[in-house]
Design a protein around this motif. Structure first.
Motif, short mmCIF file in Angstrom:
data_model
loop_
_atom_site.label_atom_id
_atom_site.label_comp_id
_atom_site.label_asym_id
_atom_site.label_seq_id
_atom_site.Cartn_x
_atom_site.Cartn_y
_atom_site.Cartn_z
N CYS A 138 0.88 -1.17 0.00
CA CYS A 138 0.00 0.00 0.00
C CYS A 138 0.91 1.21 0.00
O CYS A 138 1.88 1.25 0.74
CB CYS A 138 -0.86 0.00 1.26
SG CYS A 138 -1.60 1.60 1.63
N MET A 142 -0.55 0.90 4.85
CA MET A 142 -1.69 0.66 5.73
C MET A 142 -1.71 -0.76 6.27
O MET A 142 -2.47 -1.05 7.20
CB MET A 142 -3.00 0.90 4.97
CG MET A 142 -3.28 2.36 4.72
SD MET A 142 -4.82 2.51 3.81
CE MET A 142 -5.07 4.29 3.89
N HIS A 320 -5.22 -5.62 -1.30
CA HIS A 320 -5.56 -4.42 -0.54
C HIS A 320 -6.30 -3.43 -1.43
O HIS A 320 -5.94 -3.25 -2.59
CB HIS A 320 -4.24 -3.80 -0.03
CG HIS A 320 -4.37 -2.45 0.57
ND1 HIS A 320 -4.89 -2.24 1.82
CD2 HIS A 320 -4.03 -1.22 0.10
CE1 HIS A 320 -4.85 -0.93 2.09
NE2 HIS A 320 -4.33 -0.30 1.07
N MET A 322 -8.08 0.62 -1.32
CA MET A 322 -8.40 1.86 -0.62
C MET A 322 -9.59 2.53 -1.28
O MET A 322 -9.85 2.36 -2.46
CB MET A 322 -7.21 2.81 -0.62
CG MET A 322 -6.10 2.32 0.30
SD MET A 322 -4.87 3.58 0.63
CE MET A 322 -3.98 3.60 -0.91
CU LIG Z 1 -3.68 1.55 1.33
#
Ligand SMILES: [Cu+2]
Length: 747
Positions: A138, A142, A320, A322
């Motif tokens: 990330c 994160m 992942h 976001m």
């Molecule tokens: Cu992230």
């Protein structure tokens, strides 16, 4: 009861129980064998933790040369019991680091803080979870390694603070943290025994609740252990009642170990995974809206006539995403990351003589990373193409070391070692959302040769002197090297939006990578002096001053490219706004001191046992050009009173943090005022039931997190474009008072 092992690398938890109050030893040995996993199990497969109680060994033989080796005196160990106690107030495993001298955390999401030790944080601290190294997947980091473990899953967390021997690892310059979860535990006899612990908890601030569980089935040579937990929390409130937006989270982590023991050989296979459906970030523009991890990890530990052989191999995969978590952040802007880490490590410890051990080892760590941002429908700026941040990035490392440990006599011992790490990395061509806004940067980046190879040479030397039963002195020197991570070298866009998407500093600034970055080389000298009573029961003091000169410290410069200056004409000079930064090498120096002590106040059958303990940490760091380093914890201390009487144990803790006045000017880092917090917890154990209750921030003090970064969500202004943008100059408020409770059942 907090036990920071002073020099007890080889002291098992069970030998530790010999110095505990009888009730606690009994609880560990009978009542909670699962909650208190044997710290020694991983090191000594032949131990039978549920029955063997070793007396503390004489000091000079406690760390025999032929076994796992001498841990430096400047090593801190957090036990399962300590992790369990801290988990009453937090689900963030990294925050346990702040319990050790010199430890602190960079604020991030509720379960994703980044550890910092002695002024070095994030990638400068290498964290291994059961030997697995987990690379950032990330652009905001994160999903750091410690987010893949819940605090109660931690059987042991060991931090090598300053000048770890080269056998501890390579490719970091600060501290090394080794976390063990679900270590194998074997029964004394041939029959299968089973046990399980389930515990549920609640924290009033943020309305957090969760459950932790462990279960073991084992006989003399086979062990199956599960450990895991789930937690959900809303936004927490600051002391004045303000909701600190974007601090909610939900996570679950699981690990299952199967171990087999035969004639001095221990085989362990571990599988597990994580799922985070959401985690808010008050100090980032984005939130985590999906994070899934899965791993398989095999280990072998064998004892032979010549010594010991340890081997591990693993694969760890992360997916992942976001986005924005409404209502605090709104809009659509998917950002996806896919990462995979795999590797092996081999370590042989050869008992060359009664006084000498030779350790040699080799490891491979390989990371592959893709980071892409799908176009936003209807957006001129963020379309029509997919933004490729990292395309087929990979970073490999082969490390090799040799180390010689010699116990010259009862008083003197040395450990010297050399290691080489070859790091190679590359990434494919990139593109932006469209050619008009992103084409020039992409073309410049794609036109350059991006393959990089670093040949890093590390060394460490420790000299230990134990003149008597009450003191120990150790002088250490180490050179440690870290190569840049993929984002530091390969983040490429100088558009304002893309730069704000990159950076794990939580400061609201935007970041762009630098293909010309060199590895950072730390030269650290550290001295540790400890004094204690001969039985190590009643008092101890440890003082560790240290100094590090870091050549090519990976810091930042104000970005002077056309893109950055277009985005912000005053970027080079602004002192009171968010800015755009490019990673850059600078020489820097850090120095400080850590102090730790403990004193038994009284011990009687009527009044129980009371201990006073304390830590103090101070660090200063700046570049040789006078610019301060980012995110240095201000001077801080903890003073705690622990009390135990029968099945009842309590702790009252005062945490003092000085004002943060030394800041990084180039980051426009915020200062924070001094504060003091009082935390209280108490617990009572019946046969199979344990109740814990605590109050964090008892007096509901208002404070700002010194390493919390910038609050980008609670303080916003309407922008010219119609939306809102964060206002510079506001730190992240720490949580107000919280009433915490936990009920634990053992079966
Ligand atoms: Cu992230």
């Amino acid at each position: 009861m907090h036990l920071i092992a002073l020099s007890g690398a080889r002291r098992s938890l069970l030998s530790t129980t010999a110095i505990l109050p009888p009730w606690l030893a009994a609880a560990i040995l009978c009542g909670m064998p699962l909650m208190i996993a044997p710290a020694h199990a991983q090191d000594a497969p032949t131990s039978l933790p549920t029955i063997v109680v070793d007396a503390p060994l004489p000091q000079n033989t406690r760390q025999s040369a032929g076994e796992g080796g001498t841990a430096p005196a400047d090593t801190a160990t957090i036990s399962n019991e300590q992790a369990f106690a801290r988990s009453l107030g937090t689900s963030d495993s990294a925050s346990l680091i702040s319990d050790i001298p010199g430890g602190a955390v960079w604020g991030a999401g509720g379960v994703s803080s980044l550890p910092a030790i002695n002024g070095m944080g994030a990638d400068r601290i290498q964290v291994a979870i059961n030997s697995m190294l987990i690379s950032p997947a990330c652009p905001n980091e994160m999903n750091p390694p410690l987010s893949f473990v819940n605090p109660t899953m931690i059987a042991k967390m060991r931090a090598y603070l300053g000048i770890a021997p080269v056998s501890a690892g390579g490719d970091y310059i600060g501290a090394k943290i080794d976390v063990t979860t679900a270590p194998p535990q074997f029964a004394a006899g041939p029959d299968w025994i089973t046990s399980a612990t389930v515990s549920g908890y609640f924290r009033s601030n943020g309305n957090a609740y969760g459950v932790d569980a462990t279960a073991t089935a084992a006989n003399r040579d086979t062990s199956i252990t599960y450990t895991g937990g789930w937690v959900r929390a809303g936004d927490y409130k600051a002391a004045d009642g303000t909701r600190v937006k974007s601090t909610l989270y939900e996570t679950q982590n699981h690990a299952l170990s199967i171990a087999k023991k035969t004639f001095g050989n221990l085989f362990t296979v571990q599988v597990g995974g994580q799922f985070i459906p959401y985690q808010g970030y008050v100090n980032q523009y984005m939130d985590m809206v999906y994070n899934r991890g899965a791993f398989i990890n095999g280990r072998y530990d064998g004892r032979f006539d010549w010594g010991r052989l340890e081997a591990t191999a693993y694969v760890h995969q992360i997916r992942h995403t976001m986005g924005f978590i409404a209502p605090d952040k709104t809009g659509a802007m998917p950002m996806d990351t896919k990462g995979i880490d795999g590797g092996y490590a081999l370590k042989a410890t050869i008992a060359a003589s009664a006084h000498d051990a030779i350790r040699v080892g080799n490891e491979l760590v390989y990371n592959k990373l893709d980071d892409w941002w799908d176009p936003v429908p209807g957006s001129m700026m963020m379309g029509p193409n997919t933004f490729i941040n990292i395309n087929d990035g990979h970073r490999g490392r082969i490390g090799t070391f040799a180390e010689w440990e010699r116990h010259w006599d009862r008083q003197w011992s040395t450990v010297v070692g050399l290691r080489n790490d070859v790091v190679w990395m590359n990434t494919g061509p990139v593109q932006g959302y469209n050619a008009m806004s992103y084409g020039a940067d992409a073309a410049a980046f794609n036109g350059r040769n991006r393959a990089r190879t670093d040949a890093n040479l590390d060394g460490s030397a420790l000299v230990r002197f134990e003149p008597n039963q009450t003191s120990l002195f150790e002088l250490g020197f180490a050179r440690k090297t870290r190569s840049p991570n993929l984002y530091e070298r390969y983040s490429w866009s100088t558009s304002a939006m893309a730069m704000r998407m990159t950076g794990w500093f939580g400061d609201g600034n935007g970041y762009v990578g630098n293909l010309d970055l060199k590895p950072e080389k730390a030269h650290t000298v550290s001295f540790t002096a400890t004094w204690h009573d001969p039985e190590q029961k009643f008092w101890n003091v440890r003082v560790t001053p240290y100094y590090s000169y870091v050549q090519d410290y990976i810091d930042v410069d104000r970005c002077a490219s056309a893109g950055c200056l277009t985005a912000m004409p005053t970027n080079l000079t602004a002192t009171n706004r968010f800015v755009f930064l490019r990673f850059a090498n600078h020489n820097a120096a850090l120095y400080g001191v850590n102090v730790e002590g403990k004193l038994a106040l009284w011990s009687s059958s009527d009044y129980g046992r009371a201990d006073l303990r304390g830590t103090l940490g101070y660090v200063h760091g700046e570049r040789t050009d006078g610019v301060g380093l980012y995110h240095l914890m201000p001077i801080n201390a903890k003073i705690a009173l622990d009390h135990a009487l029968g099945n009842w144990s309590s702790s009252l803790e005062l945490q003092l943090v000085g004002a943060k006045t030394q800041v990084s000017e180039v980051h426009n880092e915020l200062t924070t005022p001094a504060y003091a917090l009082v935390n209280f917890r108490t617990g009572y154990q019946w046969q199979a039931v344990r109740v814990d209750f605590g109050i964090d921030n008892l007096f509901n003090q208002s404070y700002l997190l010194p390493l919390g970064g910038a609050d980008l969500v609670n303080y916003r202004t309407t922008s010219m474009m119609g939306g809102t943008t964060p206002v510079w100059g506001y730190g992240v408020a720490g949580p107000g008072r919280s009433f915490n409770g936990r009920l634990t059942m053992k079966f």
